[in-house]
Design a protein around this motif. Structure first.
Motif: not given
Length: 1170
Positions: A48-53, A104-125
């Motif tokens: 399932d993780l592979g499918r998300v990636i 979850i951390c692997q998925i978030l890391n991939l989002f950071c790689k694709v969109r940039g950590e500055k953008v993704i960090k803004g969604f963190l609680n």
């Protein structure tokens, strides 16, 4: 890029589906049932993780497509992670799954790689209450705890989790409350001693814990290092931490690393972490906070550049990039604080940093050049106008060094491409920031135009300079966006040396022309698209300044230029039709390094085709001028410039073909019209064969001269000129017959695909031409080809492939029946096993060409061709390479399709057999053969409606094989039924796993629906008839293992499935089957055959009519010399008789010691039977 469709267009079309699937999949892997903040899964399956990636990774090319959906992707992941921290830990490990938090951390890391950590960090609680749980998770690392050094699963990547948590911690450090209010103060002595940092006496507990984590993270070789440095910066610039003196302590600790060290002491990763921390401080802190330490930080960075003891650090591109960033921010701080503070000598620092940055623009690593160009542009923007002008002048001066002008042409072979990239990128950044004065526009535009056409070739011939052209596109885009139209129109075109050859037009029109050329012809897809974007910006921001501006933008579309073939052959032609100046500049550049001089052969072919299309609607004079310019370029080439010569020769061929095609079309419309181009307009091109193209034999045979390029282009040229001369009907005096024959024979000696494709058309045209000019030479030429192929030396390999194709092509234009018969005899003979496999495939290609170009064939010729095809369709030659006969069968299928299309085999004696052969091949085990044969049958459904197989779901599907069995009909010929069964047993007996499964399932279902024996229903064949046909096939092929083995496999399978047992009440003769099986393995040492025979015996032993004979035969095999056969025979006999003595014996013992046991078993079985 030569794929059929742009990758980004595919992504754009598939993005909606991918995003929808991702939105559905993420909640399923996070939550149990419906969305619930409490009930989260404890683990996630790796699949399932592979499918998300797999859904996320394609968006790396177009990350902006994710922007509107991030709010529905990231918050659920964050919420699920926080919920997992509160749920009880599940220590039970399961194979093929990962802890939810880590997934979850692997998925978030991939989002950071694709969109940039500055953008993704803004969604963190960022609620402070989560600071303690996140920090505890970082310290604990429970997901990676293992006992007894047990290795982690390969799918678990520890640093990704730490990286995400460090990012989250840096986000939480923005909490407006003092850390002392969240945790009590503790003595720092122990942590200070452990880390080697002189910390204040007391610090909040959270601070000490974060320091410990960050110090460890700074030594990491992954993205964890930058995240740790960022967290440390956020921590020490907090007002409450500054009051406690933490900022000063950490800066002193960081600077101490650069004092009294040697290369032996250097931990490169730790030093990179410290540098990243210092760079972050200089970026984030104010002058008041960082000011006192600025000189020390500056000197530390200087030491990295100049100190030999830090050579290892300097060798790292990451370190140099961070140093450049630090210098940039130090200079900006110094300029802003110059009046308030004199800590640094601003002038000296400026001079040193600018000097270093100018040197760094030539750095060997691209990230360093990017960083240096950005830094230099930012610093220049902060300077006073006079000083900023000096910096720009220095950049422009560097860009003019080693540029040699040859009239209006520039020679950039002496410049450093890396330096040019950095300088051009800096100039583009300056333009984007409007830091360039309009008075400097002539030099700036000259530099950009030079950079836009920058190209160098490495020693191996590879292209160098793509990044320079990319930077130039950015510069022109920035110039168009940031400056007014009036400023650009004020520039005199003649003041820009690179545009001197564009006279009488504005500089904006010059830019549009150069961008058009780059967008249509550049080898790199990103450059073509960048030029398209810059052209759109130029025309959109400066209306009514470019001829046909709006139509031009519509033609040179961003997506349209993505494929090079489409850009060169379609976009360029449409753009050329908008205005004559566009036609002129495109034609000129098609003759250059981006056209006929391209590195790859397909691009040269595209350029040549474009030149041919540019001749459309041109006058006689214009076409003659085009030919003259191509000939002049051809004459200027050196002997070693083989690729360029190929491109220009192909261009001449395309031009002649287009003119000739236009003449023929117009004459066909009105027979009273003369040719559009007069006889003598392009026939002068024959003179090239005695001038620029008078090539020696080595040009066609020497591997160092790439003979395939020469042969393919010359072959096409000969065909084009010969065809034009034939249609023009010119006299023989202008045709260099001897040179044509010599070079054509040299071309026919090559066997590359590009040459083979050109041979048929050329051979026909040359033979027709010789028939009109010198008939004797024509006869000598064809006789020479026949003699070559009749020689036994031509039977091996591909050495005479071209001559075979040529003979097949000229069959219809030879004229003499004797020579035609010789051609047919030679080609059909070469389709047999008397010649090598490669020669057979070429002979079949020649027969295909013969059929394509013939109107009708005599009956004896039809029979010869059908016989040759029948032999080739049954070619199952096996060598050490494997089933090489499949190459012949595949080519024979294609040739048969051509024969059916032309209708030339109708009425031949073997027409029915050939159809049966193709039908059999449409069911055989090799996928490629099955697919090709099925396609041919489908294309000729009207001619051969009987036995046509529906392949809508693919040729390996259940439905395909099920439909195939419907061809078994009582009314069908025996050849057709046998063909279906022969092909079917090949797939069902020895095919791949999926083919075997689907074909056997279809076979069982079909046989279950058949009546057991023949009845009055004539629409269905009976099971008895099918099995009798299989027995006949077994009898006919008892010595052919290719058919025998799958047949035995199928008989064994049908016995196991109880299908054969339905024939017990019928007249089916099982004894014949038993006799044939015994005969098939008589005195055989073939292990597989023996095992398959025992499988069939297992079934025959359950049939009353053959039970006794079968048991006797299997019992005799208990004494077989091979142990494995004895073991299998014992197992088979036990299944048939349940004799207990068989179980108590080791049948792998020598056969001599087993004789008493076997005798006892025989006696026991005899007594039982009695």
């Amino acid at each position: 890029m030569t794929s059929a469709e742009d990758d980004d267009l595919k992504l754009l079309r598939a993005s909606a589906t991918s995003l929808s699937n991702l939105q559905d999949l993420i909640p399923k892997i996070l939550w149990k049932g419906k969305f619930d903040a409490i009930k989260v899964h404890s683990r996630v399956r790796e699949i399932d993780l592979g499918r998300v990636i797999a859904f996320i990774e394609p968006f790396q090319e177009d990350p902006q497509l994710l922007d509107t959906h991030l709010k529905s992707f990231i918050p659920p992941l964050v919420s699920a992670y926080l919920a997992s921290l509160q749920s009880p830990a599940n220590q039970r490990q399961r194979k093929g799954s990962l802890p939810l938090s880590h997934a979850i951390c692997q998925i978030l890391n991939l989002f950071c790689k694709v969109r940039g950590e500055k953008v993704i960090k803004g969604f963190l609680n960022n609620e402070p209450r989560y600071l303690e749980p996140i920090l505890h998770e970082l310290e604990d690392g429970k997901n990676f705890a293992r006992e007894d050094d047990e290795p982690l699963p390969q799918s678990m990547i520890p640093w990704t989790e730490r990286y995400i948590l460090l990012l989250w911690m840096s986000h939480l450090m923005l909490a407006p409350f003092p850390l002392a209010s969240m945790s009590t103060s503790r003595p720092s002595q122990e942590v200070s001693t452990t880390l080697g940092i002189e910390l204040p006496p007391e610090l909040p507990g959270i601070t000490l814990r974060v320091l410990t984590i960050c110090e460890k993270g700074l030594r990491s070789a992954t993205k964890e290092r930058s995240a740790a440095a960022n967290l440390l910066v956020r921590l020490c610039i907090r007002p409450d931490m500054q009051e406690l003196g933490l900022l000063d302590a950490l800066i002193k600790w960081a600077l101490s690393f650069f004092v009294n060290i040697s290369n032996k002491d250097v931990d490169i990763h730790q030093y990179l972490g410290i540098l990243t921390f210092l760079a972050g401080l200089v970026t984030s802190a104010t002058n008041e906070e960082i000011g006192p330490f600025m000189p020390a930080i500056y000197q530390a960075c200087r030491s990295i550049i100049s100190d030999n003891s830090l050579e290892l650090v300097k060798s790292s591109a990451v370190a140099r990039k961070v140093v450049v960033k630090t210098f940039r921010n130090i200079v900006v701080h110094s300029i802003q604080a110059e009046k308030a503070s004199k800590i640094l000598d601003t002038t000296a620092v400026l001079e040193e940093v600018i000097e270093y940055l100018l040197e760094a623009l030539a750095d060997g690593d691209t990230p360093v050049r990017y960083s240096a160009s950005k830094a230099l542009s930012i610093i220049t923007m902060k300077l006073e106008s006079e000083m900023a002008g000096d910096v720009v002048e220095a950049i422009l001066g560097s860009l003019s060094e080693n540029v040699y002008w040859q009239g209006a042409k520039r020679n950039l072979s002496g410049v450093n491409p890396l330096r040019w990239h950095g300088l051009t990128l800096t100039l583009s950044h300056l333009l984007y920031r409007r830091a360039v004065s309009t008075t400097q526009f002539p030099d700036v535009l000259n530099a950009l135009l030079l950079a836009l056409a920058f190209e160098q070739r490495s020693a191996t011939g590879a292209s160098i300079g793509t990044n320079v052209r990319d930077a130039a596109c950015f510069g022109i885009w920035a110039l168009s966006r940031r400056y007014a139209t009036s400023d650009l129109l004020a520039v005199d075109t003649t003041s820009v040396r690179a545009s001197e050859h564009h006279k009488g037009i504005s500089i904006l029109q010059v830019l549009a022309l150069e961008l058009l050329v780059t967008a249509c012809l550049d080898p790199a897809g990103n450059i073509r698209r960048g030029s398209s974007a810059a052209l759109q910006e130029l025309i959109g921001r400066n209306p009514n300044t470019v001829e046909e501006g709006i139509p031009l933008v519509q033609v040179v579309d961003f997506h349209a230029v993505g494929l090079r073939e489409r850009a060169m052959r379609n976009v360029s032609i449409k753009a050329a039709g908008l205005h004559q100046m566009y036609w002129d500049v495109l034609f000129e550049n098609l003759l250059g390094w981006r056209g006929t001089g391209s590195l790859d052969a397909p691009s040269r072919q595209f350029a040549a085709s474009a030149i041919g299309h540019l001749a459309a609607y041109q006058s006689n004079r214009a076409i003659r001028d085009m030919a003259d310019r191509i000939c002049a370029a051809l004459k200027a080439l050196k002997a070693r410039e083989v690729e360029e010569r190929q491109g220009l020769v192909l261009a001449i061929s395309a031009l002649v073909n287009h003119v000739n095609g236009t003449n023929i079309e117009e004459t066909a419309k009105d027979a009273s019209l003369e040719f559009t181009i007069r006889d003598d307009e392009l026939l002068f091109l024959w003179n090239l064969l005695n001038d620029s193209l008078h090539l020696e034999e080595k040009s066609f045979v020497s591997p160092t001269l790439r003979p395939e390029f020469t042969a393919s282009s010359i072959c096409q040229l000969l065909g084009a000129l010969a065809s034009m001369t034939v249609h023009c009907g010119s006299n023989r005096s202008i045709v260099p017959t001897g040179e044509i024959i010599r070079q054509l024979d040299l071309c026919l000696g090559r066997r590359e695909a590009s040459v083979m494709e050109a041979i048929p058309r050329t051979a026909i045209a040359v033979v027709e031409l010789l028939g009109r000019t010198e008939p004797e030479s024509k006869q000598v030429l064809i006789s020479g080809w026949l003699v070559r192929l009749e020689n036994e030396a031509s039977y091996n390999g591909l050495r005479c492939s071209g001559f075979a194709l040529a003979l097949g092509a000229v069959y219809s234009v030879v004229g003499k029946a004797e020579e035609q018969n010789r051609i047919i005899t030679v080609l059909t003979f070469r389709c047999t096993s008397a010649v090598a496999i490669e020669a057979r495939t070429v002979a079949l290609q020649a027969v295909e060409v013969l059929l394509r170009n013939s109107q009708e064939l005599p009956s004896d010729v039809r029979d010869q061709v059908a016989s040759a095809l029948h032999i080739a369709l049954n070619d199952y030659t096996i060598t050490e390479r494997g089933d090489v006969g499949s190459l012949v069968r595949s080519e024979a299928i294609t040739t048969t399709g051509m024969a059916w299309s032309s209708g030339l085999l109708e009425g031949s004696k073997l027409d029915e057999e050939v159809h049966a052969d193709v039908l059999r091949l449409s069911l055989e085990k090799l996928d490629k053969i099955r697919a090709r044969a099925s396609n041919i049958l489908d294309l000729h459904r009207e001619r051969h409606g009987r036995g046509v197989i529906d392949s809508a779901e693919g040729v390996s599907s259940y439905s395909y094989f099920s439909n195939a069995l419907t061809a078994l009909q009582p009314s069908a010929s025996r050849a057709t039924n046998e063909a279906v069964l022969l092909g079917f047993i090949s797939s069902a007996g020895m095919g791949s796993e999926s083919v075997v499964q689907n074909s056997r399932a279809a076979l069982l279902d079909a046989l279950d629906a058949l009546p057991s024996s023949t009845n009055d229903d004539t629409t269905k064949i009976s099971l008895q008839e099918c099995m009798s046909c299989l027995v006949d096939l077994l009898r006919a092929n008892v010595d052919v293992e290719r058919i025998l083995l799958p047949l035995l496999e199928i008989f064994g399978f049908l016995f196991d499935m109880q299908v054969m047992h339905r024939l017990t009440p019928t007249s089916f003769n099982f004894r014949v089957l038993l006799s044939l099986v015994q005969k098939s393995h008589f005195k055989s040492t073939h292990m597989q055959k023996l095992h398959l025979a025992l499988d069939v015996y297992r079934g025959l032993g359950s049939i009353p009519a053959t039970r006794n004979e079968t048991i006797t035969k299997v019992t005799s095999m208990l004494m077989h010399p091979f142990p494995k056969i004895r073991i299998t025979a014992a197992e088979t006999l036990w299944i048939l008789t349940q004799e207990e003595g068989l179980k108590r014996q080791d049948w792998s013992l020598p056969s001599k010691s087993l004789k008493p046991v076997v005798d006892g078993i025989k006696s026991s079985l005899s007594a039982t039977a009695a």
